[in-house]
Structure formats: C-alpha cells, structure tokens
Design an enzyme around this catalytic site. Structure first.
Site, mmCIF file in Angstrom:
data_model
loop_
_atom_site.group_PDB
_atom_site.id
_atom_site.type_symbol
_atom_site.label_atom_id
_atom_site.label_comp_id
_atom_site.label_asym_id
_atom_site.label_seq_id
_atom_site.Cartn_x
_atom_site.Cartn_y
_atom_site.Cartn_z
ATOM 1 C CG ASP A 49 -2.226 0.583 1.070
ATOM 2 O OD1 ASP A 49 -2.335 1.921 0.912
ATOM 3 O OD2 ASP A 49 -3.334 -0.128 1.032
ATOM 4 C CG HIS A 66 -5.306 3.697 1.454
ATOM 5 N ND1 HIS A 66 -5.175 2.554 1.112
ATOM 6 C CD2 HIS A 66 -6.594 3.880 1.080
ATOM 7 C CE1 HIS A 66 -6.060 1.835 0.658
ATOM 8 N NE2 HIS A 66 -7.109 2.769 0.726
ATOM 9 C CG ASN A 72 -3.226 -1.720 23.445
ATOM 10 O OD1 ASN A 72 -4.765 -1.380 23.289
ATOM 11 N ND2 ASN A 72 -2.529 -1.148 22.577
ATOM 12 C CG ASN A 90 -14.128 1.807 -3.381
ATOM 13 O OD1 ASN A 90 -14.515 0.824 -2.833
ATOM 14 N ND2 ASN A 90 -12.951 2.487 -2.959
ATOM 15 C CB VAL A 132 -6.652 -12.270 -5.816
ATOM 16 C CG1 VAL A 132 -6.695 -11.206 -4.872
ATOM 17 C CG2 VAL A 132 -5.015 -12.278 -6.319
#
Length: 538
Positions: free
Chosen positions: A165, A206, A220, A319, A334
C-alpha cells in the site's frame, strides 16, 4: 494503479523424575487437526484441534483391575499413576517427559486393562478486548469476532499481514509494537527499485488506516482492536511520497498518487521470499489497491507462484458498482472482498462481478473506525477497509491451523461466511470470524468441503430456464485449465447432459427442457476435478 479510496485445570502434581510435571505456568498444546483427537470408547470424543494440558491425561480402567495392577500397567509403559480416583472412575496419569498428549492417548489406549482415555482439556476466561474504542467498531460485532477470540487471537502461530500500500505510519502507538522487521519501499518512480523503509513511513494516510483494520494492537486499554490481536504487520510501500497529499489525492497535476505493475510485482516477490520464514511465519498479502482493468499477464505471472507458495492473497474488490471487479482482485488466486454496512447491506459503491461469485466474500467497509496518521484515529469507507478485515481473519485462521495451505485458508473463510444474497454482489457472504476459526480448528466439520474434490458453483442459482440468460458454471482456481468437460446429473444420479463450455441452456441430450429439481454437476479439466449443485425452477 490507484488505492481504493473511501475512506481450569487444578492441583499441583507430585514430582516424577521421568515424567512431565508442572512448573510455574500451565503448559498447553493443541491436538492435531487430523490426529487422534480422542481414543475414548466410552466418552464422547475430544474435538480435533482442542487445547489440552501437556504432560497428563485421564485413564479409565476396566472393571476388576486393582489399583496396584493399574499402576503397574501404566508404569511399565513409562507413565505414572497419580492422585486418587476422579468422579466416574477416571484416574490421572503423568506422561513421560517430551511425549505429546496425542501420542500418549494412542499408547495408553493400547495398554491391557485400559477401557478409555481422555486428555485434560484447557479452559479460558471469555475474551473481550479492553480497548476503549471497541464500542465504535461495529465490524467486530457484526463478524462475531468476540466469540472467535475465545478460541484464537492470533498468538498460536506466527502470521504476518503484509500491507502492500502507501506505507504504514510506523510511529502510531497502535501499530509500532505490531511491526515485523524488514518493511520495504518499492519506488514506482524508479522502476520499482527496492530500499529499506524500517520503521515504515507513509506517503499518505491510506496504508495506516488499512493496517489498523487488520491488526492494530489489541487488549491494551488503548484505542481500537484489530481483528487479529497478535498478527504482525509488514509495510510494503509502493507509492512515492512526492506524488501524494496526506489524504492520498494527487500532489500535483503531473504527479499522480499512484503506482504500477513493476512496483507491485517486486513487492509480491519480496513477500513470497519471506513466507514461512522464522521472522514472518505465514504471509497474508493485503492489496487495498485497484484499477478497473483486466488482470495483466505480468501481474498474474507474479500472483500465481505466490498462491502456490502458500500466501493468502486478498484484495479490495473495487469502489464502483458497475464495470466489474478491479485488478488485482480479479486475478486468479486472489480473494476479492466487497464492502457491507452496519446492517449487512451491500455498500452502494462496492464492486460486483463473476469473481465475487467464484471466490469472493464481503466484510464491513462502511464507517470503519481505524488508525490514522500521527497517532490519531479516523473513520474510513471503502472496499479498502473491508479487504484488511478479511486479511486479519485469514491471519487468525492460519494461526489456529498453520498446516493449512493458502487455498484451504481461503476456502475456510468462504465456506464459513454468512450468506446474504446474490452471489455476484455478496460473494460467499459476509465473513464470520467465529465460524471460520472453529472450522480451522476442526470444530465445524459440517462446513468442510470435500478433501478430494474442489467445490464449483453455478449461477444464477436457482436457475430459471424461462429467462434469456443461460446457467453459468464457475471454475475454481485449483482446476483452471484446458479440456473442460461438465457432466450434469439429476439428484438420483441419472445423466442429463455433458457440455464443453462453462454454460448450459437447461436442456438434456435429447434437446428437451429438464424438470424442476436439484441437479449435480462434475467439472473436469487437465488440472483436476470439481463438484457442485444447483436448482432448476420452472
């Protein structure tokens, strides 16, 4: 190529010089998935994959065997009988040092006078993350993560989610402790030249948001919880800082915040080299990037060996609800991931397509509260945030059962998903972490697919021949090849028709319309076979 923007075991044991004995902490092991989970003839079988206490087991002796004789039988085999008789006639024995419980159960059962044996099961307090922002993370509730954490938090085996990314902000307090050593930068502006980026730095926000959804530090008392508490994170940065504004918009007209196949392929190859290493363990590669194009030949050539090597490959579906599934989510091997909202409705922007039908799932991707730059938190929308949710779940599945192949881990996620409707829209359904972990541990055998034959699908299902659309068959990646033959049968086993194309018009060999009912089909290529079923409604 652009990023997908939118945004109680008890009692101390006496000392035994040749047997395992308790130390400061209870030692735990997991019975093998395919091993002898239990060899008890009288009691219900222990579930495969179950956590059990190391170094001990329960034995029930046959009627008439004295205590002295019982002690002699187990002692001769290297075990030691300890304590008194437990309710139901069970006795506790200590195992020889170094012997696994699985092996001990088989040995003990074979001894003369032994009627049944059982492991000493391990129990936990019910787990729920202590993170204060948990209340804002509807995604975890919707996917039943809280119950999944009772069985697996990602600590059982080393798994790393590689975030290919824009570069993770390695200073974020919810991410810094999760980072594996060796984050890299593959410069798209310089032919993908690789350089160390450790600790990782962001080109824009991103990847930091993506990373938190998958594996933010959890339990935590701070911030949020990642779906996998203990998975490691690896930043594979494939965007250049100079090209991107903080929000990942283009820095200038001449500098698009984007990357290309060269940088992507080099990052994939790097991830393949780390898979099954001591530092990284198993690799789940998350790709919250995409472009509305077909999978390129060079990209597929990199992804195929990655899948063969055992990586779990997961990508944002895209999207746009029109135009199909983006690349690399549409590449073979994938898993494309679409987005749903808090009510399990498909997101208006989530991509649809045949790849969803054959191997996709959906996950929460609207209003996802996650990590952001400079130690902050933010909400994000997009399949970019549904994809890492599925990737974090894949990390849980592999941690629970590291013997799984990448294909098997993907099948578990698909086969445990909750069906929400149209296969082209929702894929196999919205991911269910609880069912996926139980299936990985062998506790939901009813969800398992045949170990000998891949599972194929037909759509639309049910099929209405009165429509102008033929029935289409989806070929699993594992049998994708040449020489396709599809044989269709009635549920009683009567052959209806053989076709050599991945579609059917609802007619038998004689050309007559088939009746309403359930039909089976067997798909065969030079790479293997698959089986599926569908219904016909007239």
């Amino acid at each position: 190529m652009e990023i997908q923007k939118k945004f109680a075991v008890f009692s101390l044991l006496p000392f035994c010089f040749f047997c395992a004995h308790s130390a400061n902490a209870l030692k735990v092991e997991r019975l093998p998935i395919a091993g002898p989970a239990s060899v008890s003839a009288a009691a219900p079988p222990a579930k495969p994959g179950r956590e059990v206490a190391s170094g001990r087991a329960f034995v029930e002796f046959g009627a008439g065997l004295s205590s002295a004789a019982a002690a002699g039988v187990v002692s001769a085999a290297g075990f030691e009988l300890v304590d008194g008789v437990y309710p139901g006639g069970w006795n506790l024995v200590l195992l020889p040092h170094g012997m696994s419980v699985s092996s001990a159960l088989s040995v003990l059962k074979s001894l003369p006078g032994v009627a049944a044996v059982e492991p000493s099961g391990v129990y936990h307090v019910k787990r729920k993350s202590s993170d204060p922002a948990l209340v804002l993370q509807y995604s975890l509730r919707r996917a039943d993560a809280f119950r999944a954490w009772d069985y697996e938090t990602g600590a059982s085996s080393r798994v790393t989610v590689a975030v290919m990314d824009t570069g993770i902000d390695g200073s974020h307090p919810e991410l810094v402790s999760k980072l594996a050593v060796g984050s890299q930068f593959f410069d798209p502006n310089n032919n993908g030249v690789q350089s160390l980026n450790d600790p990782p730095t962001p080109a824009c926000n991103h990847a930091t948001r993506v990373a938190g959804a998958a594996a933010a530090a959890s339990d935590n008392n701070y911030g949020i919880a990642g779906i996998s508490w203990d998975a490691r994170l690896l930043s594979l940065k494939i965007f250049n800082d100079a090209d991107c504004n903080t929000d990942c918009s283009d820095a200038a007209a001449a500098a698009a915040c984007s990357t290309d196949d060269v940088a992507i392929i080099k990052a994939i190859n790097y991830a393949v080299g780390l898979n099954n290493s001591a530092a990284a363990g198993r690799i789940v590669l998350n790709m919250s990037i995409g472009e509305g194009v077909a999978c390129s030949v060079p990209l597929q050539a990199a992804l195929t060996p990655a899948a063969t090597a055992g990586l779990v490959l997961i990508a944002a579906a895209g999207n746009s609800p029109v135009g199909g599934i983006d690349s690399p989510a549409n590449c073979l091997g994938v898993m494309p991931v679409g987005a749903t909202d808090i009510n399990d409705n498909i997101a208006s922007f989530s991509a649809r397509g045949t790849e969803m039908s054959s191997r996709g799932v959906v996950a929460p991707g609207v209003g996802i509260y996650t990590t952001d730059l400079r130690g902050s938190f933010a909400y994000g929308d997009g399949t970019s945030f549904a994809s890492p949710f599925a990737a974090g779940l894949a990390a849980l599945v592999l941690s629970a059962n590291p013997a799984l192949t990448g294909v098997q881990a993907g099948d578990i996620i698909r086969n445990s998903a909750d069906n929400l409707g149209s296969r082209e829209t929702y894929g196999f359904g919205r991911v269910n972490a609880y069912k996926a972990v139980l299936l990985a541990l062998g506790k939901l055998s009813s969800y398992s697919t045949s170990p000998d034959m891949a599972k194929a699908y037909a759509y639309p299902n049910p099929y209405k021949p009165s429509s102008t659309r033929p029935l289409a068959f989806s070929m699993p990646d594992s049998v994708f090849g040449s020489g396709l033959e599809i044989s269709i049968y009635t549920s009683e086993g009567e052959k209806v028709k053989k076709v050599s194309e991945p579609n059917w018009d609802g007619k038998n060999e004689a050309g007559y319309d088939v009746a309403s009912g359930v039909y089976l089909f067997f798909m065969k290529t030079d790479k293997g076979s698959a089986v599926g079923k569908f219904a016909v409604l007239r």
